[in-house]
Design a protein around this motif. Structure first.
Motif, short mmCIF file in Angstrom:
data_model
loop_
_atom_site.label_atom_id
_atom_site.label_comp_id
_atom_site.label_asym_id
_atom_site.label_seq_id
_atom_site.Cartn_x
_atom_site.Cartn_y
_atom_site.Cartn_z
N UNK A 156 2.22 0.75 -16.76
CA UNK A 156 2.16 0.80 -15.26
C UNK A 156 3.32 0.76 -14.53
N UNK A 157 3.80 1.69 -13.71
CA UNK A 157 4.84 1.73 -12.95
C UNK A 157 4.58 2.14 -11.37
N UNK A 158 5.44 1.65 -10.70
CA UNK A 158 5.66 2.09 -9.38
C UNK A 158 6.95 2.87 -8.99
N UNK A 159 6.75 3.63 -7.99
CA UNK A 159 7.81 4.60 -7.65
C UNK A 159 8.21 4.59 -6.27
N UNK A 160 9.60 4.58 -5.93
CA UNK A 160 9.83 4.47 -4.56
C UNK A 160 10.97 6.05 -4.32
N UNK A 161 10.47 6.84 -3.58
CA UNK A 161 11.14 8.06 -3.27
C UNK A 161 12.04 7.76 -2.19
N UNK A 162 13.57 7.92 -2.88
CA UNK A 162 14.66 8.00 -1.68
C UNK A 162 14.95 6.58 -1.47
N UNK A 163 15.96 6.24 -0.63
CA UNK A 163 16.68 5.23 -0.38
C UNK A 163 16.25 4.52 0.90
N UNK A 164 16.24 3.29 1.37
CA UNK A 164 15.83 2.80 2.43
C UNK A 164 16.95 3.42 3.54
N UNK A 165 18.33 3.25 3.16
CA UNK A 165 19.31 3.91 4.06
C UNK A 165 18.82 5.42 4.28
N UNK A 166 18.66 6.41 3.58
CA UNK A 166 18.13 7.57 3.95
C UNK A 166 17.10 7.61 4.97
N UNK A 167 15.90 6.85 4.79
CA UNK A 167 14.87 6.86 5.58
C UNK A 167 15.27 6.51 6.95
N UNK A 168 16.04 5.43 7.07
CA UNK A 168 16.39 4.79 8.37
C UNK A 168 17.48 5.37 8.96
N UNK A 169 18.02 6.40 8.32
CA UNK A 169 19.09 7.24 8.95
C UNK A 169 20.37 6.50 9.00
N UNK A 226 0.83 -1.36 0.24
CA UNK A 226 0.00 -0.13 -0.06
C UNK A 226 1.09 1.33 -0.03
N UNK A 227 2.01 1.20 0.46
CA UNK A 227 3.11 2.33 0.63
C UNK A 227 3.57 2.62 -0.77
N UNK A 228 3.25 1.81 -1.78
CA UNK A 228 4.07 2.02 -3.26
C UNK A 228 3.16 3.56 -3.95
N UNK A 229 3.83 4.22 -4.69
CA UNK A 229 3.12 5.20 -5.65
C UNK A 229 3.02 4.52 -6.86
#
Length: 809
Positions: free
Chosen positions: A601-614, A452-455
């Motif tokens: 049809x495309x899905x988008x992920x903004x940024x990196x996992x490492x950025x989000x988790x610091x 559900x968190x996918x764009x």
């Protein structure tokens, strides 16, 4: 306590100069951008500028730094502390020219505009647009309010203010609305009724209530036309470029000190009374503030003070000598009429300030011939004037048998046994690095899923409007279906080519998590795909159901691949018309061979996992699964590459005898961390930065990514090799003579990385004996962090400027 600003004063102007309390003033300015250094560096930079003969500091004000969120201002945190910077100028008796803009260019992200600005409905930037004017005026008024304690009527150092910036470069694109906008700016600043003066640079139509100024490598040739256009205004040169910005993949632009001095001396000889170097200290574009795109993190600009704040030999000392002479003769220059040029020879002319028969006169003999020296008899003396140079002479008094005196020639650099040292890099001992601290985390490639968190969008969306420029990175993910009959005749090596249209800045293409290509953006990028059909077919034969091959109702077999495209920004453009229209990302159509897959049809992920988790923040490291293995450990099954046996075990003992852990190298999408401790000379925390060598990271062994120290973002790194220009006029020589063009001469560092060293401000490190510093890197393409070194910026008489120093102090 300032003596120059002990009382309120007036600032006015005449056709000759800016006047302080009615007296014409020779103003020699140097640009220092406060966010391109740190507050702990500011006192030293300003003091060295003053010692170099600078009496005015010029700086932009960066809107996106001070208002990153609409309506939320920051004028106090770290390098955003503009009032503190201005106060330091006041304490050192330095005037300030504050270039508010609020468009500033400056090779700064989006020219200083906050990205939220371009997303306001119906806005048009830098033209007569009601929405833009409202936002622009609100911010300018905010800066003016912050600056009020520092205006002349409050005994402050701010004598000049700039509105807009080089608007003449794009005003034509806006036609009538551009002219109306510029005129509205004049009315706007006039209504403020401030005690400082307003100016506009490179403004090509008349604007009321502002002084019009010029920018270029040389400006003496503009003088006559400028005087005709604005007979009542002083001649002000607000940007003299002592170098040029550098992009990744380019050799470093340099400009000889002799040519810089020639340009300044000619401007003053013609009657100029304000001169500003852009830049005097370039500094570092930390974090994600770099514009461009693709400008280097270093903003050294070949200035008088180098990126680290050290005096640049010989440019700092040669221009200081010129400034000292001009300021010594300020009264002679300012209180005498501007002389008419006296033609002495072809390309040779003289300008005489004051009575030529008096020692209180100053003479400029200007030779603009780039090939030939001149010899001329003047004032009963035979003068030899080198090519492309100006001799500055103090007049004599023949009645007292005092001959005229040559004060300097701009082409001749004084040399002696006491000549200042050159600044070079010197590696610190590798023992300061804690090799046992090396650890790593993989950045995952995203899957195509129903989470559900996918764009999810029908086609790839623009990147900036999606990310709001909060990150360099955005993933575009889709699934492509290939009919088995396309490969059944040659399933081992079928040819598939991905075509990306209108994409940038830099991208990496993966299929099922395996890298296919690294590319620069462009109108069309072709990516050969290596699709592993054999494994998919073998999986089917073995009865493995991986949802990657399907049988359709008509019994035809189809194979499903996940296409993952990581688009990496390198900064938003700092100069263009219609900036509100700018977008980035995967903007055009996408083809797989001849099939258009743009709308599948495309899905988008903004940024990196490492950025989000610091991952970059040391305070989070205890809660993260950083991996670290001793040297005898076996290859982890999570990595589908034989990297340890090929890359590490074969050379670790020989190259890195202190390394007791093993880490993946030459792997893309990976985070690294390690620690270092500064040597003894840095442990005394009472020592000021002036008494310590600046430091940097040598990232030669890495490729491309971002780097942090103690959670502070040093910026983007890219070890791209500088290629030679394709311009047929380009040459390798460093000849000072002739019109300077950074694209055709005086570049250095071909076939070397554009930027190898990355500045660590000393106020960002822990200097105590028992304190360690944490380095975190996100490597996009594949590097070897074991080769990273901490280096000092030192001065050495024995080294050439581009050498690595191994001499003892």
């Amino acid at each position: 306590m300032s003596s120059l600003f002990s009382n309120p004063y007036t600032v006015t102007y005449t056709s000759r100069a800016i006047c302080i309390n009615g007296l014409p003033k020779l103003l020699l300015a140097g640009c220092i951008h406060y966010p391109r250094s740190t507050p702990a560096m500011w006192p030293s930079l300003l003091r060295k500028a003053k010692e170099g003969g600078i009496n005015t500091i010029q700086t932009y004000v960066f809107w996106n730094l001070h208002e990153p969120i609409r309506g939320t201002y920051d004028f106090t945190t770290d390098s955003a502390n503009l009032p503190y910077f201005i106060q330091l100028c006041k304490d050192l008796d330095l005037y300030v020219s504050l270039r508010i803009g609020p468009y500033v260019c400056a090779e700064w992200n989006f020219g200083g505009f906050p990205v939220w600005l371009k997303h306001l409905p119906d806005i048009k930037l830098r033209t007569n647009n009601e929405i833009y004017l409202q936002e622009m005026k609100r911010f300018v008024n905010k800066v003016v309010d912050i600056s009020r304690p520092y205006f002349p009527d409050k005994a402050g150092p701010i004598i000049l203010l700039q509105i807009e910036n080089e608007y003449g470069n794009i005003s034509y694109a806006h036609g009538k609305e551009g002219v109306e906008y510029a005129e509205e700016l004049g009315r706007f600043v006039n209504d403020m009724n401030l005690s400082a003066l307003w100016f506009m640079c490179r403004q090509y139509n008349h604007v009321p209530s502002v002084i019009h100024t010029v920018n270029d490598y040389y400006c003496h040739h503009f003088f006559d036309n400028l005087r005709k256009e604005y007979p009542c205004a002083p001649m002000m040169w607000t940007e003299d470029w002592p170098g040029w910005p550098q992009e990744f993949g380019e050799a470093k632009p340099t400009r000889p000190a002799q040519d810089c001095a020639y340009a300044v001396a000619y401007w003053i000889a013609k009657g100029g009374s304000y001169h500003a170097y852009y830049m005097y200290h370039g500094g570092t574009t930390f974090a994600r503030w770099g514009g461009g795109p693709r400008h280097t993190t270093s903003y050294d600009y070949d200035t008088m003070l180098d990126e680290y704040g050290l005096e640049h030999y010989p440019k700092y000392y040669h221009t200081k000598r010129l400034h000292d002479i001009l300021l010594k003769f300020e009264d002679v220059l300012m209180k005498n009429p501007i002389p008419t040029a006296k033609k002495l020879d072809e390309k040779l002319e003289a300008y005489v300030y004051g009575d030529i028969n008096s020692t209180k006169s100053l003479i400029f003999l200007c030779n603009s011939d780039e090939k030939n020296a001149k010899q001329i008899e003047f004032f009963n003396v035979l003068w030899d004037i080198p090519r492309w140079s100006i001799s500055i002479i103090q007049g004599g008094d023949l009645s007292l048998e005092i001959p005229p005196t040559l004060l300097m020639n701009t082409a001749i650099i004084e040399k002696s046994n006491d000549s200042p040292d050159r600044s070079v890099f010197k590696p610190l001992p590798s023992s300061i690095i804690d090799f046992e601290s090396f650890a790593w985390l993989l950045e995952p490639t995203p899957h195509f899923s129903d989470e559900c968190d996918k764009i999810t969008t029908p086609r790839p969306p623009p990147q900036i409007i999606t990310t709001q420029d909060t990150t360099d990175y955005m993933w575009y993910v889709t699934q492509v279906v290939i009919n088995h009959n396309e490969i059944e005749n040659n399933h081992k090596s079928p040819k598939f080519n991905l075509k990306l249209h209108n994409v940038g800045d830099v991208g990496v293409v993966y299929v099922d998590g395996k890298v296919q290509s690294v590319h620069r953006g462009g109108d069309q990028v072709d990516v050969p795909l290596h699709l592993d059909f054999r494994n998919k077919i073998n999986d089917e034969i073995s009865g493995i159901n991986n949802n990657e091959s399907i049988i359709t109702p008509d019994n035809s077999r189809k194979h499903i691949f996940t296409l993952q495209i990581l688009n990496c920004l390198m900064g938003l453009p700092h100069i263009m018309a219609f900036m509100e229209r700018y977008e980035q990302g995967l903007l055009g159509d996408v083809y797989l061979n001849d099939k258009n897959i743009t709308h599948i049809g495309w899905q988008v992920n903004v940024g990196l996992v490492g950025e989000k988790q610091g991952y970059f923040d040391p305070s989070t490291h205890y809660n993260l699964p950083w991996k670290s293995m001793n040297i005898e450990s076996s290859l982890p099954t999570t990595l589908d590459q034989d990297i340890f046996h090929q890359r590490i075990l074969s050379d670790t003992q020989e190259k890195y005898p202190n390394l007791t852990v093993q880490i993946p190298v030459q792997v893309g999408l990976i985070w690294y961390k390690f620690h270092f401790t500064l040597p003894n000379e840095y442990h005394d925390i009472t020592r000021t930065q002036d008494t310590l060598h600046p430091i940097a990271l040598d990232l030669t062994s890495m490729t491309k990514g971002n780097v942090w120290v103690n959670g502070r973002h040093l910026g983007r790194y890219w070890l791209e090799i500088a290629t030679r220009p394709t311009d047929p006029r380009a040459r390798d020589d460093q000849d000072y003579a002739g019109w300077y063009n950074p694209h055709t001469k005086c570049r250095v560092g071909y076939e070397l990385p554009s930027q190898r060293y990355y500045h660590i401000p000393l106020d960002w490190v822990k200097r105590g004996k028992d304190h360690t510093n944490c380095v975190v890197l996100f490597e996009e393409w594949g590097g070897d962090p074991r080769g990273i070194r901490v280096v000092q910026r030192v001065k050495c008489k024995k080294c050439e400027p581009n050498e690595v120093c191994f001499h003892r102090n």
